[in-house]
Enzyme design. Structure first.
Site, PDB file in Angstrom:
ATOM      1  N   CYS A 130      -3.658  10.356  29.248  1.00 28.84           N
ATOM      2  CA  CYS A 130      -4.678  10.036  28.232  1.00 28.84           C
ATOM      3  C   CYS A 130      -4.993   8.541  28.158  1.00 28.84           C
ATOM      4  CB  CYS A 130      -4.244  10.559  26.865  1.00 28.84           C
ATOM      5  SG  CYS A 130      -2.483  10.502  26.563  1.00 28.84           S
ATOM      6  N   HIS A 242      -6.000   7.050  20.671  1.00 28.95           N
ATOM      7  CA  HIS A 242      -5.217   5.995  21.311  1.00 28.95           C
ATOM      8  C   HIS A 242      -6.051   4.700  21.329  1.00 28.95           C
ATOM      9  CE1 HIS A 242      -2.374   8.948  22.387  1.00 28.95           C
ATOM     10  NE2 HIS A 242      -2.437   8.917  23.705  1.00 28.95           N
TER      11      HIS A 242
HETATM   12  N1  LIG Z   1      -1.865  15.452  23.892  1.00 30.54           N
HETATM   13  C1  LIG Z   1      -2.467  14.588  24.704  1.00 30.54           C
HETATM   14  O1  LIG Z   1      -3.039  13.552  24.301  1.00 30.54           O
HETATM   15  C2  LIG Z   1      -2.458  14.843  26.155  1.00 30.54           C
HETATM   16  C3  LIG Z   1      -3.266  14.076  26.958  1.00 30.54           C
HETATM   17  C4  LIG Z   1      -3.265  14.282  28.308  1.00 30.54           C
HETATM   18  C5  LIG Z   1      -2.462  15.268  28.824  1.00 30.54           C
HETATM   19  N2  LIG Z   1      -1.676  16.030  28.017  1.00 30.54           N
HETATM   20  C6  LIG Z   1      -0.844  17.061  28.631  1.00 30.54           C
HETATM   21  O2  LIG Z   1      -1.322  18.349  28.276  1.00 30.54           O
HETATM   22  C7  LIG Z   1      -0.237  19.256  28.206  1.00 30.54           C
HETATM   23  C8  LIG Z   1      -0.215  19.951  26.846  1.00 30.54           C
HETATM   24  O3  LIG Z   1      -0.215  18.995  25.806  1.00 30.54           O
HETATM   25  P1  LIG Z   1      -0.412  19.420  24.291  1.00 30.54           P
HETATM   26  O4  LIG Z   1      -0.514  18.142  23.570  1.00 30.54           O
HETATM   27  O5  LIG Z   1      -1.504  20.425  24.130  1.00 30.54           O
HETATM   28  O6  LIG Z   1       0.993  20.162  23.977  1.00 30.54           O
HETATM   29  P2  LIG Z   1       1.358  21.224  22.855  1.00 30.54           P
HETATM   30  O7  LIG Z   1       0.495  21.036  21.653  1.00 30.54           O
HETATM   31  O8  LIG Z   1       2.826  21.153  22.692  1.00 30.54           O
HETATM   32  O9  LIG Z   1       0.975  22.649  23.514  1.00 30.54           O
HETATM   33  C9  LIG Z   1       1.650  23.147  24.642  1.00 30.54           C
HETATM   34  C10 LIG Z   1       0.970  24.427  25.109  1.00 30.54           C
HETATM   35  O10 LIG Z   1       1.613  24.878  26.308  1.00 30.54           O
HETATM   36  C11 LIG Z   1       1.987  26.250  26.123  1.00 30.54           C
HETATM   37  N3  LIG Z   1       3.198  26.552  26.881  1.00 30.54           N
HETATM   38  C12 LIG Z   1       4.399  25.957  26.778  1.00 30.54           C
HETATM   39  N4  LIG Z   1       5.291  26.562  27.615  1.00 30.54           N
HETATM   40  C13 LIG Z   1       4.605  27.541  28.242  1.00 30.54           C
HETATM   41  C14 LIG Z   1       4.963  28.523  29.204  1.00 30.54           C
HETATM   42  N5  LIG Z   1       6.204  28.600  29.714  1.00 30.54           N
HETATM   43  N6  LIG Z   1       4.018  29.370  29.648  1.00 30.54           N
HETATM   44  C15 LIG Z   1       2.758  29.324  29.156  1.00 30.54           C
HETATM   45  N7  LIG Z   1       2.348  28.419  28.221  1.00 30.54           N
HETATM   46  C16 LIG Z   1       3.274  27.530  27.781  1.00 30.54           C
HETATM   47  C17 LIG Z   1       2.211  26.388  24.646  1.00 30.54           C
HETATM   48  O11 LIG Z   1       2.167  27.745  24.286  1.00 30.54           O
HETATM   49  P3  LIG Z   1       3.078  28.346  23.088  1.00 30.54           P
HETATM   50  O12 LIG Z   1       2.325  28.047  21.823  1.00 30.54           O
HETATM   51  O13 LIG Z   1       3.116  29.807  23.433  1.00 30.54           O
HETATM   52  O14 LIG Z   1       4.402  27.680  23.165  1.00 30.54           O
HETATM   53  C18 LIG Z   1       1.049  25.579  24.108  1.00 30.54           C
HETATM   54  O15 LIG Z   1      -0.131  26.341  24.162  1.00 30.54           O
HETATM   55  C19 LIG Z   1       1.003  18.429  28.506  1.00 30.54           C
HETATM   56  O16 LIG Z   1       1.261  18.533  29.887  1.00 30.54           O
HETATM   57  C20 LIG Z   1       0.583  17.029  28.175  1.00 30.54           C
HETATM   58  O17 LIG Z   1       1.309  16.067  28.888  1.00 30.54           O
HETATM   59  C21 LIG Z   1      -1.664  15.853  26.690  1.00 30.54           C
END
Ligand SMILES: NC(=O)c1ccc[n+]([C@@H]2O[C@H](COP(=O)([O-])OP(=O)(O)OC[C@H]3O[C@@H](n4cnc5c(N)ncnc54)[C@H](OP(=O)(O)O)[C@@H]3O)[C@@H](O)[C@H]2O)c1
Length: 344
Positions: A130, A242
């Protein structure tokens, strides 16, 4: 006829935003499928005015799906992206798992949209970190104008960058402070409420954190390997958005006024730069918006050709979900993929 799109990680911060942005931008879909872990089977998520029930990623058959927008973390992406790609479905992944793979394009459409065509090797395209996404959107037009030699960047990153658990921790710690309950830190290494933490991701051998390293290598891969960059990444008690203080050293002269005019014309950028109290953007104002905002453009008198600026963006949108949907738009608009249902 549109594309069949799966959103993997649909219950997460980024996944929900992806569903909103697909609907807002009217991405041409024939069907959208929400996927998550076994914990979320049947959980309802919104897509425009529709409600989707989450299905389990592990048991979903990707054979007739065109695009998978994935935001389910690095471990899931490492295991699943190649399997999904092998079914002819293009994975646009938000984790860091594939970003530095030489056979996987790392794309920010305002900067290197042409690179998306390289998806064919693995059927995977990576979305940058990000903090990198908003940084390269700001740097690209300035690099084209005066050739960047070196960048020093300090970030002020919101807790939503650490997923929904990060947001919950700031909320519950803040509440605990007010009601004098003991504070619990699970997601972050120290207390985040009314504090800040100069560590994002793990430490590396040289003393930098992995987040700082990502900003270096991803900027080089997306923009120019010759740019030298050093970063200090800090987590701050802000829910969404950010911010970055960026010092840029150029090969050629570039005045603040010239930079302001160039950035005003640049794709994805909005300049808000009045030299008066409040004449700049804060993360609170950038949350929910698509632009990368640039403020406080000024001369750096300590180097020959230098500028300093302030850059703010919604990390869940440009830093993740919006960028992923924009990549899908590049695939569709440039006809790099055809809907399978139409082809059949
Ligand atoms: N947040 C940011 O600013 C940002 C920016 C760039 C990239 N990212 C990346 O994007 C990804 C997700 O971030 P987030 O902020 O959305 O995280 P989050 O709010 O914690 O959500 C994680 C998601 O992944 C799912 N998940 C986890 N384990 C899984 C599995 N074994 N099989 C299928 N689905 C699974 C979760 O489903 P459940 O609800 O079923 O657990 C949930 O939908 C990460 O890799 C992060 O590094 C985030």
């Amino acid at each position: 006829m549109g594309y069949k799109v799966a959103v993997a990680g649909a219950t997460g911060n980024v996944g929900r935003e992806m569903l909103d942005i697909l609907a807002e931008r009217r991405f041409p879909v024939s069907e959208v499928v929400a996927l998550a872990s076994s914990r979320s089977i049947g959980t309802e998520v919104s897509f425009g005015d529709k409600i989707l029930k989450c299905r389990h990623l592990d048991t979903y058959d990707f054979s007739d799906t065109d695009i998978c927008l994935m935001s389910a973390g690095g471990d899931v992406a490492r295991e699943w992206a190649p399997r999904i790609g092998a079914k002819g479905c293009v994975v646009i992944d938000n984790s860091s798992a594939w970003r530095m793979d030489p056979d996987v394009p790392l794309v920010v459409p305002e900067v290197n949209a042409d690179a998306a065509a390289g998806f064919t090797k693995k059927h995977i395209i990576a979305n940058p970190n990000c903090s990198t996404a908003q940084l390269v959107v700001a740097l690209k037009p300035l690099h084209d104008a005066a050739k960047i030699k070196r960048v020093v960047v300090s970030t002020y990153q919101s807790v939503s960058g650490a997923g929904k658990e990060g947001m919950d921790e700031l909320f519950s710690q803040t509440r605990s402070v007010f009601v004098s309950d003991p504070l619990e830190s699970k997601k972050f290494p120290k207390r985040i409420a009314f504090n800040l933490i100069p560590q994002i991701d793990v430490f590396m051998e040289d003393g930098f954190t992995k987040e700082e390293w990502k900003m270096v290598v991803e900027t080089k891969k997306i923009l120019d390997p010759k740019i030298k960059l050093v970063a200090t990444c800090v987590r701050v008690p802000v829910f969404i958005g950010h911010s970055e203080a960026i010092n840029i050293e150029f090969e050629n002269p570039l005045s603040p006024e010239e930079a302001r005019n160039i950035l005003r014309e640049a794709p994805g950028v909005l300049v808000i730069d009045k030299h008066e109290p409040g004449g700049y953007i804060t993360p609170h104002e950038a949350a929910g918006e698509d632009a990368t905002y640039i403020s406080r453009i000024r001369d750096d008198p300590t180097v020959e050709n230098g500028l300093v600026l302030w850059c703010v963006s919604d990390n869940l949108r440009k830093g993740a979900a919006l960028n992923a949907v924009q990549i899908a738009e590049v695939l569709a608009n440039r006809k790099l993929i055809t809907p399978k249902q139409k082809a059949a």
